[in-house]
Design a protein around this motif. Structure first.
Motif, short mmCIF file in Angstrom:
data_model
loop_
_atom_site.label_atom_id
_atom_site.label_comp_id
_atom_site.label_asym_id
_atom_site.label_seq_id
_atom_site.Cartn_x
_atom_site.Cartn_y
_atom_site.Cartn_z
N HIS A 99 35.28 1.29 -10.29
CA HIS A 99 36.46 1.79 -11.00
C HIS A 99 36.11 2.84 -12.05
N LYS A 100 34.83 3.03 -12.33
CA LYS A 100 34.42 4.15 -13.18
C LYS A 100 34.66 5.48 -12.47
N TYR A 101 34.63 5.44 -11.12
CA TYR A 101 34.70 6.66 -10.33
C TYR A 101 36.02 6.83 -9.58
N LEU A 102 36.67 5.71 -9.27
CA LEU A 102 37.90 5.81 -8.48
C LEU A 102 38.78 4.59 -8.78
N ASN A 103 40.01 4.86 -9.14
CA ASN A 103 40.93 3.78 -9.51
C ASN A 103 41.71 3.31 -8.29
N LYS A 104 41.00 2.63 -7.39
CA LYS A 104 41.60 2.05 -6.20
C LYS A 104 41.12 0.60 -6.08
N PRO A 105 41.95 -0.28 -5.48
CA PRO A 105 41.49 -1.66 -5.27
C PRO A 105 40.24 -1.69 -4.39
N LEU A 106 39.27 -2.48 -4.78
CA LEU A 106 38.06 -2.66 -3.98
C LEU A 106 37.87 -4.15 -3.73
N TYR A 107 37.69 -4.49 -2.44
CA TYR A 107 37.48 -5.88 -2.04
C TYR A 107 36.09 -6.02 -1.44
N LEU A 108 35.42 -7.10 -1.80
CA LEU A 108 34.05 -7.34 -1.37
C LEU A 108 34.03 -8.62 -0.55
N GLU A 109 33.28 -8.60 0.57
CA GLU A 109 33.27 -9.77 1.45
C GLU A 109 31.96 -9.83 2.22
N ASN A 110 31.58 -11.02 2.65
CA ASN A 110 30.43 -11.19 3.53
C ASN A 110 30.68 -10.46 4.85
N ASP A 111 29.61 -9.86 5.42
CA ASP A 111 29.80 -9.04 6.62
C ASP A 111 30.26 -9.85 7.84
N GLY A 112 29.83 -11.11 7.94
CA GLY A 112 30.29 -11.95 9.04
C GLY A 112 31.79 -12.19 8.96
N ASN A 113 32.29 -12.40 7.75
CA ASN A 113 33.72 -12.56 7.57
C ASN A 113 34.47 -11.27 7.88
N ILE A 140 22.17 -15.04 13.36
CA ILE A 140 23.50 -15.30 13.90
C ILE A 140 24.48 -15.32 12.74
N GLY A 141 25.39 -14.36 12.74
CA GLY A 141 26.43 -14.33 11.73
C GLY A 141 27.68 -15.00 12.26
N GLY A 142 28.57 -15.34 11.34
CA GLY A 142 29.79 -15.99 11.77
C GLY A 142 30.92 -15.79 10.77
N GLY A 143 32.13 -15.97 11.25
CA GLY A 143 33.29 -15.92 10.39
C GLY A 143 34.36 -16.84 10.95
N ILE A 144 35.12 -17.46 10.06
CA ILE A 144 36.13 -18.44 10.44
C ILE A 144 37.47 -18.03 9.85
N ILE A 145 38.48 -17.86 10.70
CA ILE A 145 39.83 -17.52 10.25
C ILE A 145 40.74 -18.69 10.58
N SER A 154 34.31 -24.04 -0.71
CA SER A 154 34.55 -24.21 -2.15
C SER A 154 33.86 -23.15 -2.99
N ASN A 155 32.85 -22.49 -2.43
CA ASN A 155 32.05 -21.56 -3.24
C ASN A 155 31.94 -20.17 -2.62
N GLY A 156 32.75 -19.89 -1.59
CA GLY A 156 32.72 -18.57 -0.98
C GLY A 156 31.64 -18.35 0.05
N MET A 157 30.86 -19.38 0.37
CA MET A 157 29.70 -19.19 1.23
C MET A 157 29.85 -19.83 2.61
N ALA A 158 31.03 -20.27 2.97
CA ALA A 158 31.22 -20.89 4.28
C ALA A 158 31.03 -19.86 5.39
N GLY A 159 30.71 -20.33 6.57
CA GLY A 159 30.56 -19.45 7.73
C GLY A 159 29.13 -19.10 8.08
N GLU A 160 28.14 -19.67 7.38
CA GLU A 160 26.74 -19.40 7.70
C GLU A 160 26.33 -20.26 8.90
N VAL A 161 26.95 -19.97 10.03
CA VAL A 161 26.78 -20.82 11.22
C VAL A 161 25.36 -20.76 11.77
N GLY A 162 24.65 -19.67 11.53
CA GLY A 162 23.29 -19.55 12.07
C GLY A 162 22.32 -20.54 11.47
#
Length: 320
Positions: A99-113, A140-145, A154-162
């Motif tokens: 946000h120092k460089y661009l005032n747009k929403p930024l979302y961060l997520e695990n690549d498997g998700n 092996i990466g994974g994601g669950i929808i 509970s801690n943002g780290m679910a989906g580590e199926v490998g």
């Protein structure tokens, strides 16, 4: 509305401008080694966003958000990168720096998700409510929808199926455990298995296939040999598929998704050699249910673009 999706891989940082339908309109990439600091990472994310918009002729007002997928641990609410094996940074407040460089929403997520989100909205999971995707690569990466939402735990780290163990006291894994699924069913594991069996059978067609490829063992080698009628190549394929199914059956029994998509280079093998036997074995070994209620096992559709598309559409999830 349009979105920017950025996939931070082992070698390259790839960015794409994506529309509401999940179509990539333009892409850019840069080498990870060019990013020398957390501030440089944020600055380059902003720069690539602006350059992609200019390339397509889209006003910045029509860029809703930027999504970033990383192979590591993220703190979703604050938009912080806690750890990534591809970047030498820890506890980076990426959203604040961006946000120092661009005032747009930024979302961060695990690549498997991110890959799961991409397939859910624009690929193999389009008709699903409960969707699981796995990616067979170095690990092996994974994601669950579930009902349209990423399952984070509970801690943002679910989906580590490998890193579920399928072989008690089996091969050591870099995570510190033994017998992890990715030590047996990742693309890297398939290559290791192929090389070991090939070395034990130097007169096999499998050895000929590898020699024809300048001695390079690939994830395709055993499947090519099996198609030529080689029992050694077929043995490798069967062993690998058994390991792959051990983990898939666990996922099916635990989550009972309506669709499970398999991605990564290995998934490109002919259906008769990979997808059909996987479906048969999973149906035999998972908890019995009516045929029309079984998990549908399919190939992922978006290939290497799943991460970019999914990262971009993190913003769409917030809009709808």
């Amino acid at each position: 509305m349009n979105y920017i999706g950025i996939d931070i891989g082992a070698t390259n940082l790839k960015a794409g401008l994506v529309d509401d339908r999940g179509r990539i309109l333009a892409t850019q990439k840069m080498k990870i080694v060019q990013i020398e600091s957390p501030d440089a990472l944020a600055r380059n994310l902003a720069r690539m966003t602006q350059e992609l918009a200019e390339e397509v002729g889209v006003p910045m007002e029509e860029i809703f958000s930027i999504g970033v997928g990383v192979p590591g641990v993220v703190e979703i609410r604050s938009g912080s990168l806690q750890y990534s094996c591809n970047l030498p940074f820890r506890r980076v407040p990426l959203r604040r720096l961006f946000h120092k460089y661009l005032n747009k929403p930024l979302y961060l997520e695990n690549d498997g998700n991110c890959a799961a989100v991409g397939e859910y909205y624009a690929g193999a999971g389009r008709s699903s409510k409960r969707f699981v995707t796995i990616t067979l690569g170095t690990g092996i990466g994974g994601g669950i929808i579930h009902n349209g939402k990423i399952y984070h735990g509970s801690n943002g780290m679910a989906g580590e199926v490998g890193h579920m163990s399928i072989e008690y006291n089996g091969q050591s894994c870099p995570c510190g455990r033994k017998g992890c699924w990715e030590r047996y069913a990742s693309a890297s594991a398939l290559k290791r298995l192929t090389k070991r069996v090939m070395d034990e059978n130097p007169e096999s067609v499998l050895r000929q296939v590898v020699d024809e490829n300048d001695g390079h063992v690939s994830g395709q080698s055993a499947f090519i040999a099996a198609r030529r009628g080689d029992p050694i190549g077929q043995y490798v394929c069967n062993a690998y598929i058994d390991y792959l199914c051990a983990g898939i059956v666990n996922l099916v029994n635990i989550f009972q998704p309506d669709t499970l998509a398999i991605g990564g280079g290995v998934s490109n093998e002919q259906d008769e050699q990979l997808l059909f036997p996987v479906r048969r074995i999973v149906a035999q070994q998972s908890i019995p249910c009516e045929p029309d209620k079984r998990t549908r096992i399919v190939k992922a559709e978006l290939g290497s673009n799943a991460g970019i598309i999914g990262a971009a559409l993190l913003g769409k999830k917030k809009r709808i």
